[in-house]
Write a protein that holds these residues in place. Structure first.
Motif, PDB file in Angstrom:
ATOM      1  N   VAL A  57       0.860  -1.181   0.000  1.00 33.77           N
ATOM      2  CA  VAL A  57       0.000   0.000   0.000  1.00 33.77           C
ATOM      3  C   VAL A  57       0.897   1.232   0.000  1.00 33.77           C
ATOM      4  CG1 VAL A  57      -1.850  -1.183   1.255  1.00 33.77           C
ATOM      5  CG2 VAL A  57      -0.131   0.133   2.530  1.00 33.77           C
ATOM      6  N   SER A  58       0.307   2.386  -0.188  1.00 33.16           N
ATOM      7  CA  SER A  58       1.066   3.633  -0.140  1.00 33.16           C
ATOM      8  C   SER A  58       1.167   4.123   1.303  1.00 33.16           C
ATOM      9  CB  SER A  58       0.382   4.697  -0.996  1.00 33.16           C
ATOM     10  OG  SER A  58      -0.861   5.078  -0.408  1.00 33.16           O
ATOM     11  N   LYS A  59       2.161   4.974   1.562  1.00 32.67           N
ATOM     12  CA  LYS A  59       2.279   5.579   2.884  1.00 32.67           C
ATOM     13  C   LYS A  59       1.039   6.409   3.200  1.00 32.67           C
ATOM     14  CE  LYS A  59       6.206   7.503   3.913  1.00 32.67           C
ATOM     15  NZ  LYS A  59       7.461   8.315   3.790  1.00 32.67           N
ATOM     16  N   LYS A  60       0.481   7.047   2.179  1.00 31.00           N
ATOM     17  CA  LYS A  60      -0.724   7.848   2.377  1.00 31.00           C
ATOM     18  C   LYS A  60      -1.870   6.986   2.880  1.00 31.00           C
ATOM     19  CE  LYS A  60      -3.975  10.902  -0.033  1.00 31.00           C
ATOM     20  NZ  LYS A  60      -4.322  11.543  -1.319  1.00 31.00           N
ATOM     21  N   THR A  61      -1.977   5.760   2.349  1.00 32.39           N
ATOM     22  CA  THR A  61      -3.034   4.848   2.789  1.00 32.39           C
ATOM     23  C   THR A  61      -2.893   4.540   4.276  1.00 32.39           C
ATOM     24  OG1 THR A  61      -3.241   3.834   0.605  1.00 32.39           O
ATOM     25  CG2 THR A  61      -4.017   2.540   2.488  1.00 32.39           C
ATOM     26  N   ILE A  62      -1.660   4.352   4.718  1.00 31.06           N
ATOM     27  CA  ILE A  62      -1.424   4.079   6.139  1.00 31.06           C
ATOM     28  C   ILE A  62      -1.801   5.293   6.990  1.00 31.06           C
ATOM     29  CG2 ILE A  62       0.362   3.656   7.874  1.00 31.06           C
ATOM     30  CD1 ILE A  62       1.743   1.831   5.893  1.00 31.06           C
ATOM     31  N   TYR A  63      -1.395   6.474   6.535  1.00 30.80           N
ATOM     32  CA  TYR A  63      -1.654   7.680   7.325  1.00 30.80           C
ATOM     33  C   TYR A  63      -3.133   8.069   7.342  1.00 30.80           C
ATOM     34  CZ  TYR A  63       3.278   8.648   8.128  1.00 30.80           C
ATOM     35  OH  TYR A  63       4.580   8.580   8.561  1.00 30.80           O
ATOM     36  N   THR A  64      -3.915   7.577   6.381  1.00 32.20           N
ATOM     37  CA  THR A  64      -5.351   7.855   6.418  1.00 32.20           C
ATOM     38  C   THR A  64      -6.065   6.945   7.412  1.00 32.20           C
ATOM     39  OG1 THR A  64      -5.763   6.342   4.562  1.00 32.20           O
ATOM     40  CG2 THR A  64      -5.440   8.676   4.041  1.00 32.20           C
ATOM     41  N   ARG A  65      -5.408   5.869   7.836  1.00 31.23           N
ATOM     42  CA  ARG A  65      -6.033   4.920   8.765  1.00 31.23           C
ATOM     43  C   ARG A  65      -5.405   4.919  10.153  1.00 31.23           C
ATOM     44  NH1 ARG A  65      -6.908   3.828   3.848  1.00 31.23           N
ATOM     45  NH2 ARG A  65      -8.779   2.730   3.155  1.00 31.23           N
ATOM     46  N   PHE A  66      -4.208   5.439  10.241  1.00 29.55           N
ATOM     47  CA  PHE A  66      -3.500   5.506  11.520  1.00 29.55           C
ATOM     48  C   PHE A  66      -2.907   6.906  11.665  1.00 29.55           C
ATOM     49  CE2 PHE A  66      -3.292   1.193   9.854  1.00 29.55           C
ATOM     50  CZ  PHE A  66      -3.769   0.440  10.916  1.00 29.55           C
ATOM     51  N   HIS A  67      -2.767   7.351  12.916  1.00 30.06           N
ATOM     52  CA  HIS A  67      -2.257   8.698  13.164  1.00 30.06           C
ATOM     53  C   HIS A  67      -0.736   8.762  13.075  1.00 30.06           C
ATOM     54  CE1 HIS A  67      -6.242   9.964  14.115  1.00 30.06           C
ATOM     55  NE2 HIS A  67      -6.333   9.201  15.189  1.00 30.06           N
ATOM     56  N   GLY A  68      -0.131   7.650  12.730  1.00 32.00           N
ATOM     57  CA  GLY A  68       1.315   7.599  12.628  1.00 32.00           C
ATOM     58  C   GLY A  68       1.827   6.262  13.103  1.00 32.00           C
ATOM     59  N   ARG A  69       3.139   6.128  13.159  1.00 34.66           N
ATOM     60  CA  ARG A  69       3.764   4.859  13.537  1.00 34.66           C
ATOM     61  C   ARG A  69       3.358   4.416  14.941  1.00 34.66           C
ATOM     62  NH1 ARG A  69       8.494   3.599  16.168  1.00 34.66           N
ATOM     63  NH2 ARG A  69       9.624   1.723  15.472  1.00 34.66           N
ATOM     64  N   SER A  70       3.361   5.349  15.887  1.00 35.55           N
ATOM     65  CA  SER A  70       3.021   4.985  17.265  1.00 35.55           C
ATOM     66  C   SER A  70       1.593   4.472  17.369  1.00 35.55           C
ATOM     67  CB  SER A  70       3.211   6.192  18.186  1.00 35.55           C
ATOM     68  OG  SER A  70       4.566   6.579  18.235  1.00 35.55           O
ATOM     69  N   ASP A  71       0.669   5.143  16.688  1.00 36.42           N
ATOM     70  CA  ASP A  71      -0.729   4.714  16.704  1.00 36.42           C
ATOM     71  C   ASP A  71      -0.877   3.336  16.071  1.00 36.42           C
ATOM     72  OD1 ASP A  71      -3.602   4.979  17.022  1.00 36.42           O
ATOM     73  OD2 ASP A  71      -3.689   5.378  14.863  1.00 36.42           O
ATOM     74  N   LEU A  72      -0.160   3.102  14.979  1.00 39.38           N
ATOM     75  CA  LEU A  72      -0.218   1.807  14.310  1.00 39.38           C
ATOM     76  C   LEU A  72       0.273   0.706  15.250  1.00 39.38           C
ATOM     77  CD1 LEU A  72       1.045   1.178  10.659  1.00 39.38           C
ATOM     78  CD2 LEU A  72       1.062  -0.568  12.421  1.00 39.38           C
ATOM     79  N   LEU A  73       1.387   0.953  15.928  1.00 34.87           N
ATOM     80  CA  LEU A  73       1.938  -0.057  16.827  1.00 34.87           C
ATOM     81  C   LEU A  73       1.018  -0.318  18.018  1.00 34.87           C
ATOM     82  CD1 LEU A  73       5.716   0.924  16.813  1.00 34.87           C
ATOM     83  CD2 LEU A  73       4.635  -1.023  15.684  1.00 34.87           C
TER      84      LEU A  73
END
Length: 209
Positions: A57-73
């Motif tokens: 996926v694109s980085k943009k796709t990740i940032y639209t679903r998570f507030h960043g790396r910390s939120d994702l983890l």
């Protein structure tokens, strides 16, 4: 323009807007890719760029679903805790309360020393601000497993005269201490000791159920 295909009205406006089912599937894919990278590379290698490549996926796709790396983890951590907890409530209906007690204790110990928990610990090392929340969540998982044990028909007799609120925390603290010792000396105490669980049951259980 001549020959140009027009998009049906029913499909207009849907580009870039996945359905709820598609969005959930995409989030699962991102979390799964993150977990695989965590196990293979360690927490320090978990950049958003690497995760995006692994999840295709694109980085943009990740940032639209998570507030960043910390939120994702943190979302990954909570998801793994939920999955791990699902296996902690089995065998509580063993006929003998002592058997149920030992079974639940062994499952909590296995949870505390599992590879999943060690990977989660690696995440927490990268997220010092999240340690308290993560530890609280882990502790709550253990307490809920013990609460399921307290629903056993023999619990009232076996634990007579014990303050159950104190019992819950005392039992969990014993299991946490045991898990920490096992992790510090994995070579000398690899298996979960049946004798230790029986001794712990004897300490808490005063009457036959």
């Amino acid at each position: 323009m001549v020959g140009e295909k027009r998009m049906p009205k029913s499909q207009r406006g849907r580009i870039g807007r996945p359905s709820a089912k598609e969005a959930a599937s995409l989030e699962d894919r991102i979390l799964a890719a993150t977990w695989d990278l965590l196990l293979a590379k360690g927490a320090r290698e978990l950049s958003v760029e690497r995760i995006a490549r692994a999840a295709a996926v694109s980085k943009k796709t990740i940032y639209t679903r998570f507030h960043g790396r910390s939120d994702l983890l943190m979302r990954l951590l909570r998801r793994k805790l939920e999955l791990e907890e699902s296996g902690l409530h089995e065998d509580v209906d063993a006929e003998d309360f002592r058997d149920a007690f030992c079974s639940v204790g062994r499952r909590i110990l296995a949870f505390l020393i599992s590879a999943e928990r060690q990977a989660i610990a690696a995440v927490l090392a990268e997220l010092p601000d999240a340690r308290h929340d993560a530890w609280t969540s882990t502790y709550a998982v253990g307490l809920r497993a013990i609460d399921a044990l307290l629903a056993h028909p023999g619990a009232a007799i076996a634990l007579a005269n014990l303050d159950l609120a104190t019992f819950r925390h005392a039992l969990l603290q014993c299991l946490i201490g045991r898990a920490e010792n096992m992790l510090r000396a994995p070579e000398s105490d690899q298996p979960i000791s049946e004798d230790w669980m029986k001794a712990l049951a004897k300490l808490f259980i005063r009457h036959d159920s």
